[in-house]
Design an enzyme around this catalytic site. Structure first.
Site, PDB file in Angstrom:
ATOM      1  N   ASN A  87       0.878  -1.180   0.000  1.00 38.37           N
ATOM      2  CA  ASN A  87       0.000   0.000   0.000  1.00 38.37           C
ATOM      3  C   ASN A  87       0.906   1.217   0.000  1.00 38.37           C
ATOM      4  O   ASN A  87       1.493   1.550   1.015  1.00 38.37           O
ATOM      5  CB  ASN A  87      -0.898  -0.019   1.246  1.00 38.37           C
ATOM      6  CG  ASN A  87      -1.725   1.250   1.360  1.00 38.37           C
ATOM      7  OD1 ASN A  87      -1.903   1.968   0.382  1.00 38.37           O
ATOM      8  ND2 ASN A  87      -2.233   1.522   2.554  1.00 38.37           N
TER       9      ASN A  87
ATOM     10  N   SER B 257       3.097  -2.322  10.431  1.00 35.47           N
ATOM     11  CA  SER B 257       4.549  -2.387  10.648  1.00 35.47           C
ATOM     12  C   SER B 257       5.151  -3.769  10.373  1.00 35.47           C
ATOM     13  O   SER B 257       6.057  -4.203  11.088  1.00 35.47           O
ATOM     14  CB  SER B 257       4.893  -1.897  12.062  1.00 35.47           C
ATOM     15  OG  SER B 257       4.510  -0.543  12.216  1.00 35.47           O
TER      16      SER B 257
ATOM     17  N   GLU C 194      -6.779   4.989   7.392  1.00 32.09           N
ATOM     18  CA  GLU C 194      -6.548   6.412   7.084  1.00 32.09           C
ATOM     19  C   GLU C 194      -7.755   7.024   6.377  1.00 32.09           C
ATOM     20  O   GLU C 194      -8.028   8.211   6.528  1.00 32.09           O
ATOM     21  CB  GLU C 194      -5.256   6.559   6.265  1.00 32.09           C
ATOM     22  CG  GLU C 194      -4.040   6.308   7.147  1.00 32.09           C
ATOM     23  CD  GLU C 194      -2.847   5.685   6.446  1.00 32.09           C
ATOM     24  OE1 GLU C 194      -2.766   5.750   5.208  1.00 32.09           O
ATOM     25  OE2 GLU C 194      -1.996   5.102   7.157  1.00 32.09           O
TER      26      GLU C 194
ATOM     27  N   GLY D 255       2.289   2.154  10.671  1.00 29.86           N
ATOM     28  CA  GLY D 255       3.274   3.219  10.524  1.00 29.86           C
ATOM     29  C   GLY D 255       3.932   3.635  11.825  1.00 29.86           C
ATOM     30  O   GLY D 255       4.628   4.645  11.873  1.00 29.86           O
TER      31      GLY D 255
ATOM     32  N   LYS E 284       0.163   4.328  -0.395  1.00 25.82           N
ATOM     33  CA  LYS E 284      -0.432   5.558   0.139  1.00 25.82           C
ATOM     34  C   LYS E 284      -0.097   6.743  -0.782  1.00 25.82           C
ATOM     35  O   LYS E 284       0.003   6.555  -1.984  1.00 25.82           O
ATOM     36  CB  LYS E 284       0.033   5.812   1.574  1.00 25.82           C
ATOM     37  CG  LYS E 284      -0.033   4.552   2.432  1.00 25.82           C
ATOM     38  CD  LYS E 284       0.172   4.829   3.881  1.00 25.82           C
ATOM     39  CE  LYS E 284       0.244   3.516   4.624  1.00 25.82           C
ATOM     40  NZ  LYS E 284       0.149   3.682   6.056  1.00 25.82           N
TER      41      LYS E 284
ATOM     42  N   GLU F 266      -5.932  -4.693  10.351  1.00 24.32           N
ATOM     43  CA  GLU F 266      -4.843  -3.742  10.599  1.00 24.32           C
ATOM     44  C   GLU F 266      -5.120  -2.976  11.880  1.00 24.32           C
ATOM     45  O   GLU F 266      -5.889  -1.992  11.878  1.00 24.32           O
ATOM     46  CB  GLU F 266      -4.743  -2.748   9.441  1.00 24.32           C
ATOM     47  CG  GLU F 266      -4.462  -3.403   8.103  1.00 24.32           C
ATOM     48  CD  GLU F 266      -3.804  -2.421   7.150  1.00 24.32           C
ATOM     49  OE1 GLU F 266      -2.703  -2.737   6.677  1.00 24.32           O
ATOM     50  OE2 GLU F 266      -4.346  -1.335   6.921  1.00 24.32           O
TER      51      GLU F 266
ATOM     52  N   HIS G 175      -9.448   1.512   4.413  1.00 27.10           N
ATOM     53  CA  HIS G 175      -8.190   1.646   5.152  1.00 27.10           C
ATOM     54  C   HIS G 175      -8.406   2.606   6.333  1.00 27.10           C
ATOM     55  O   HIS G 175      -9.180   3.555   6.245  1.00 27.10           O
ATOM     56  CB  HIS G 175      -7.093   2.175   4.223  1.00 27.10           C
ATOM     57  CG  HIS G 175      -5.734   2.093   4.832  1.00 27.10           C
ATOM     58  ND1 HIS G 175      -5.260   3.064   5.695  1.00 27.10           N
ATOM     59  CD2 HIS G 175      -4.764   1.153   4.745  1.00 27.10           C
ATOM     60  CE1 HIS G 175      -4.044   2.720   6.093  1.00 27.10           C
ATOM     61  NE2 HIS G 175      -3.718   1.571   5.539  1.00 27.10           N
TER      62      HIS G 175
HETATM   63  C1  PEP Z   1      -0.794   0.130   5.866  1.00 25.13           C
HETATM   64  O1  PEP Z   1      -0.712   1.232   5.403  1.00 25.13           O
HETATM   65  O2  PEP Z   1      -1.759  -0.561   5.545  1.00 25.13           O
HETATM   66  C2  PEP Z   1       0.249  -0.340   6.781  1.00 25.13           C
HETATM   67  C3  PEP Z   1       0.097  -1.479   7.366  1.00 25.13           C
HETATM   68  O3  PEP Z   1       1.332   0.495   6.954  1.00 25.13           O
HETATM   69  P1  PEP Z   1       2.729   0.099   7.683  1.00 25.13           P
HETATM   70  O4  PEP Z   1       3.158  -1.224   7.121  1.00 25.13           O
HETATM   71  O5  PEP Z   1       3.652   1.198   7.317  1.00 25.13           O
HETATM   72  O6  PEP Z   1       2.441   0.005   9.145  1.00 25.13           O
END
Ligand code: PEP
Length: 252
Positions: free
Chosen positions: A9, A212, A96, A172, A11, A166, A94
């Site tokens: 992803n 992460s 975000e 992040g 972003k 998630e 997501h």
């Molecule tokens: C994501 O954006 O879905 C995500 C899991 O980000 P990260 O791996 O950076 O935590």
């Protein structure tokens, strides 16, 4: 055997030339190291058409989709538009999008449905925020998100959905759910699906972990029985890390 998936992803990252470079690197890596999992990337809308025209060895997904068919929705991108440029699917709901654009479970459900109606593969995201985890409400939160968004679907429809759990506190932040925490909630999500649609269907559904994931922890997380891969943010932005995540499946 259900599908194992490593999904990136991006972003809101990468200029055109950076995007072109990373897509080419992923393609050439996959060609020289045939993966033991499905690989796909969710990328900004503006790069989708070229990416899809130039790369057939991995999935090309959008990072969102409109819940509306067409019309006066300035700035939105419809499912029909995505199908017309042959995008493979869309990341939907997501955290975000939930946090910054106030998307509701109902809207997210409508997005999943319109994606399916147009032949796009949806990756439906769910997951709790830190306060909810600390209060021990994560099971309730994920249950409500999943039931509201997905349980209006028929069995034939939900079969085509990939779920990405998630935990928002792990996205992040560098903080990862432990493999045991991931397994516990993935098994819970699978049990919700089983109660509604039956065990066989639930067993066939891929549930990804996101938050992460990096080369140093991927193998341990992906090895858990109800974890079918990852949705990856930061570590999907460079070929060294992303290829190492794809390779985690070569070792499992
Ligand atoms: C994501 O954006 O879905 C995500 C899991 O980000 P990260 O791996 O950076 O935590």
């Amino acid at each position: 055997m259900r599908k194992k998936i490593v999904a990136g992803n991006w972003k809101m990252n990468k200029t055109r030339s950076e995007a072109k470079k990373l897509l080419a690197e992923i393609d050439s890596y996959i060609q020289s190291h045939p993966p033991k999992c499905e690989v796909l990337v969710g990328i900004p809308f503006v790069y989708l058409e070229n990416a899809k025209a130039n790369h057939k060895n991995f999935g090309i997904y959008s990072e969102d989709i409109s819940e509306h068919k067409s019309g006066a929705y300035t700035g939105e991108i419809s499912a029909e538009m995505l199908t017309s440029i042959e995008a493979d699917g869309a990341i939907i709901g997501h955290s975000e999008r939930r946090q910054y654009h106030h998307e509701t479970d109902e809207q997210i459900g409508a997005k999943v449905k319109i994606a399916l109606d147009n032949g796009l593969n949806p990756i439906f995201c769910n997951g709790e925020v830190l306060e909810e985890r600390k209060a021990g409400k994560h099971f309730d939160v994920v249950k409500k998100q999943t039931e509201t968004a997905l349980f209006g679907l028929t069995a034939d429809e939900i079969k085509k959905v990939v779920i990405a759990y998630e935990p928002v506190w792990a996205i992040g932040t560098g903080e990862t759910a432990t493999p045991e925490q991931a397994q516990e909630i993935h098994a819970f999500i699978r049990s919700l699906i089983a109660e509604k649609y039956g065990k066989d269907l639930a067993d066939s559904l891929s549930i990804l972990y996101g938050g992460s994931v990096k080369p140093s922890n991927a193998k341990e997380i992906f090895s858990k029985p109800d974890v079918d891969g990852g949705l990856i943010g930061g570590a999907a932005l460079n070929i060294a890390d992303f290829s190492a995540l794809i390779d985690a499946y070569a070792e499992i």
